[in-house]
Design an enzyme around this catalytic site. Structure first.
Site, PDB file in Angstrom:
ATOM      1  N   GLN A   1      34.864  39.890  45.710  1.00  0.00           N
ATOM      2  CA  GLN A   1      34.838  38.189  45.493  1.00  0.00           C
ATOM      3  C   GLN A   1      33.407  37.720  46.170  1.00  0.00           C
ATOM      4  O   GLN A   1      32.805  38.131  47.125  1.00  0.00           O
ATOM      5  CB  GLN A   1      36.062  37.793  46.615  1.00  0.00           C
ATOM      6  CG  GLN A   1      37.425  38.274  45.824  1.00  0.00           C
ATOM      7  CD  GLN A   1      37.955  37.257  44.902  1.00  0.00           C
ATOM      8  OE1 GLN A   1      37.232  36.486  44.316  1.00  0.00           O
ATOM      9  NE2 GLN A   1      38.607  37.807  43.771  1.00  0.00           N
TER      10      GLN A   1
ATOM     11  N   CYS B   1      40.152  33.447  37.362  1.00  0.00           N
ATOM     12  CA  CYS B   1      38.759  32.930  37.430  1.00  0.00           C
ATOM     13  C   CYS B   1      38.441  31.876  36.374  1.00  0.00           C
ATOM     14  O   CYS B   1      37.332  31.891  35.943  1.00  0.00           O
ATOM     15  CB  CYS B   1      37.775  34.004  37.769  1.00  0.00           C
ATOM     16  SG  CYS B   1      37.900  35.404  36.375  1.00  0.00           S
TER      17      CYS B   1
ATOM     18  N   GLU C   1      44.700  49.427  38.191  1.00  0.00           N
ATOM     19  CA  GLU C   1      43.217  49.022  37.743  1.00  0.00           C
ATOM     20  C   GLU C   1      42.685  49.822  36.700  1.00  0.00           C
ATOM     21  O   GLU C   1      42.926  51.130  36.599  1.00  0.00           O
ATOM     22  CB  GLU C   1      42.270  49.166  38.837  1.00  0.00           C
ATOM     23  CG  GLU C   1      40.905  48.853  38.687  1.00  0.00           C
ATOM     24  CD  GLU C   1      40.932  47.753  38.278  1.00  0.00           C
ATOM     25  OE1 GLU C   1      39.525  47.702  36.991  1.00  0.00           O
ATOM     26  OE2 GLU C   1      41.047  46.641  38.560  1.00  0.00           O
TER      27      GLU C   1
ATOM     28  N   CYS D   1      17.512  24.861  37.764  1.00  0.00           N
ATOM     29  CA  CYS D   1      18.088  26.180  37.786  1.00  0.00           C
ATOM     30  C   CYS D   1      19.423  26.276  37.351  1.00  0.00           C
ATOM     31  O   CYS D   1      20.235  25.456  37.901  1.00  0.00           O
ATOM     32  CB  CYS D   1      18.035  26.921  39.330  1.00  0.00           C
ATOM     33  SG  CYS D   1      18.622  28.322  39.916  1.00  0.00           S
TER      34      CYS D   1
ATOM     35  N   CYS E   1      17.077  28.885  48.197  1.00  0.00           N
ATOM     36  CA  CYS E   1      18.382  28.956  47.437  1.00  0.00           C
ATOM     37  C   CYS E   1      19.354  28.239  48.380  1.00  0.00           C
ATOM     38  O   CYS E   1      19.498  28.870  49.750  1.00  0.00           O
ATOM     39  CB  CYS E   1      18.683  30.206  47.031  1.00  0.00           C
ATOM     40  SG  CYS E   1      20.197  30.254  46.098  1.00  0.00           S
TER      41      CYS E   1
ATOM     42  N   PHE F   1      45.629  44.631  37.852  1.00  0.00           N
ATOM     43  CA  PHE F   1      44.048  44.339  37.942  1.00  0.00           C
ATOM     44  C   PHE F   1      43.715  44.536  39.455  1.00  0.00           C
ATOM     45  O   PHE F   1      42.935  43.389  39.870  1.00  0.00           O
ATOM     46  CB  PHE F   1      43.782  42.844  36.973  1.00  0.00           C
ATOM     47  CG  PHE F   1      44.233  42.903  35.792  1.00  0.00           C
ATOM     48  CD1 PHE F   1      43.711  43.603  34.802  1.00  0.00           C
ATOM     49  CD2 PHE F   1      45.630  42.208  35.642  1.00  0.00           C
ATOM     50  CE1 PHE F   1      44.047  43.368  33.347  1.00  0.00           C
ATOM     51  CE2 PHE F   1      45.815  42.294  34.154  1.00  0.00           C
ATOM     52  CZ  PHE F   1      45.080  42.770  33.169  1.00  0.00           C
TER      53      PHE F   1
ATOM     54  N   ASP G   1      45.649  39.421  39.000  1.00  0.00           N
ATOM     55  CA  ASP G   1      44.378  39.168  39.118  1.00  0.00           C
ATOM     56  C   ASP G   1      43.501  39.439  38.059  1.00  0.00           C
ATOM     57  O   ASP G   1      42.473  40.407  38.240  1.00  0.00           O
ATOM     58  CB  ASP G   1      43.708  39.323  40.533  1.00  0.00           C
ATOM     59  CG  ASP G   1      42.264  39.067  40.721  1.00  0.00           C
ATOM     60  OD1 ASP G   1      41.913  37.885  40.078  1.00  0.00           O
ATOM     61  OD2 ASP G   1      41.719  39.166  41.617  1.00  0.00           O
TER      62      ASP G   1
END
Length: 397
Positions: free
Chosen positions: A236, A355, A283, A54, A132, A263, A329
């Site tokens: 998130q 990220c 944004e 997976c 999972c 953002f 962000d």
């Protein structure tokens, strides 16, 4: 002759000092010339039957100590590649198993059955999930019922994408790639939503989400403020990961009377920070910024929501210099255009949430050339057992 795995490479393979890369090896493992792995002290037994097939997880074979070190190494390596001096690297936050509150799964009819789950690693084939260990139990509990529902709607060799998100009212389900026009299928959707007490059920047949069930407006609480959640909007991945990011941001901007949140999304940081400061929240996506604007107005929070594309129209250094602190962000692409203006702004403090360590390091190099100093970084492992790394970082002058 055995070689020792000394670290994990960016894609999760074990690496030796002489340049060998070995799949599914952990730091401390011994690797023979024929590729045989002798497990070392950091080699863990994968808990899930679907690993490593997976694509949802790449690192179930390592322990938490090695996983934390991997997150730190990813950030440190990206900074070194950009020539940025390493700051204090704080202990990473690791989200526990089974805490993901949102997920995107794929489904496909194969013969008389529907398979549903994540893609196989580096493949378009779907792993039909029987268990999972990353999804929260309430999300995973919908997999089998959704599989049965889609069996009545998906044509042969047709696929769909299912977005699951936990809201304040329950589970939000968005199904893309399915068209439902017949009365029987429409009624089946309604019965399904009612039976499973969904907060919302929406379909997207290529023309945008169309809500088929929403007894009450679906919301998510951010900083204690309920915000309307647009179908498919970003949130998130885990509540504890969000809390860890917010804790770092609050530490960095503590005491600031005016803050620019760039953002801003739905207001993950803007709304909590607005309890003690005036916040400008910018944004580029229309639906999230409208949701944030409405939530702040209803709660009486001092937030000015600005619908603004910061890639095409970044705030100028002069505009940013009016604030005491900035929170930024950006998406995975980073904030190249906006960072150029931040580098020249008369500011003392900045919280950078990222990220993507690579674009974060690129942006920090630009800021460092403008006189900014990277004080500390805390990696965040929200996507348990994956190679995806998030972080919160403190910059100052």
């Amino acid at each position: 002759m055995n070689a020792v795995i000394t670290r994990l490479a960016a894609r999760g393979d074990g690496a030796t000092d002489d340049g060998r890369f070995v799949a599914l090896a952990a730091p401390g493992d011994l690797v023979a010339d024929d590729g045989t792995i002798t497990p070392g002290p950091h080699h863990a037994t994968p808990p899930c039957r679907h690993f490593p097939k997976c694509g949802g997880c790449q690192l179930q074979h390592i322990d938490d100590e090695s996983y934390a070190a991997f997150l730190v190494d990813r950030v440190a390596g990206a900074l070194r590649a950009q020539g940025v001096a390493l700051p204090e690297m704080r202990a990473p936050h690791l989200s526990p198993p089974r805490t993901r509150r949102r997920a995107a799964l794929r489904a496909e009819r194969i013969g008389h059955r529907v398979v549903m789950g994540f893609n196989e690693e580096a493949s378009h084939r779907i792993v039909d999930l029987a268990e999972c260990h990353i999804l929260a139990p309430d999300l995973f509990a919908l997999v089998a019922p959704l599989r049965a529902l889609l069996a009545t709607m998906l044509d042969r060799k047709k696929g769909a994408e299912i977005h699951l998100t936990r809201t304040d009212q329950g589970m939000d389900v968005l199904i893309s790639g399915v068209t439902v026009d017949e009365l029987a299928a429409t009624e089946a959707l309604t019965y399904f939503a009612a039976d499973h007490r969904l907060a919302r059920l929406a379909l997207d047949d290529g023309y945008g989400p169309q809500v088929r069930w929403e007894p009450d407006a679906a919301t998510v609480a951010l900083g204690g403020v309920p915000v309307s959640l647009p179908a498919g909007a970003f949130l998130q991945a885990t509540p504890d990961g969000e809390a860890a990011l917010l804790e770092g941001v609050r530490e960095i901007v503590d005491g600031a009377a005016t803050i620019a949140d760039l953002f801003a999304g739905l207001g993950t940081f803007a709304l909590p920070l607005s309890a003690r400061a005036k916040v400008l929240a910018a944004e580029g996506a229309r639906d999230p910024v409208l949701a944030l604007k409405g939530a702040a107005a209803r709660a009486g929070r001092p937030v000015v929501a600005d619908h603004r594309d910061l890639f095409r129209r970044p705030y100028t250094a002069k505009e940013l210099s009016r604030f005491d602190a900035v929170v930024i962000d950006p998406p995975r692409a980073g904030a190249k255009e906006q960072v150029v203006e931040l580098a020249g702004a008369d500011l003392a403090r900045m919280a950078y949430v990222s990220c993507n360590p690579a674009t974060f390091a690129r942006d920090v190099a630009t800021l460092a050339a403008g006189g900014w100093r990277l004080d500390w970084v805390r990696p965040i492992g929200q996507f348990r057992w994956s190679t995806h790394v998030e972080l919160v970082a403190a910059l100052a002058r």
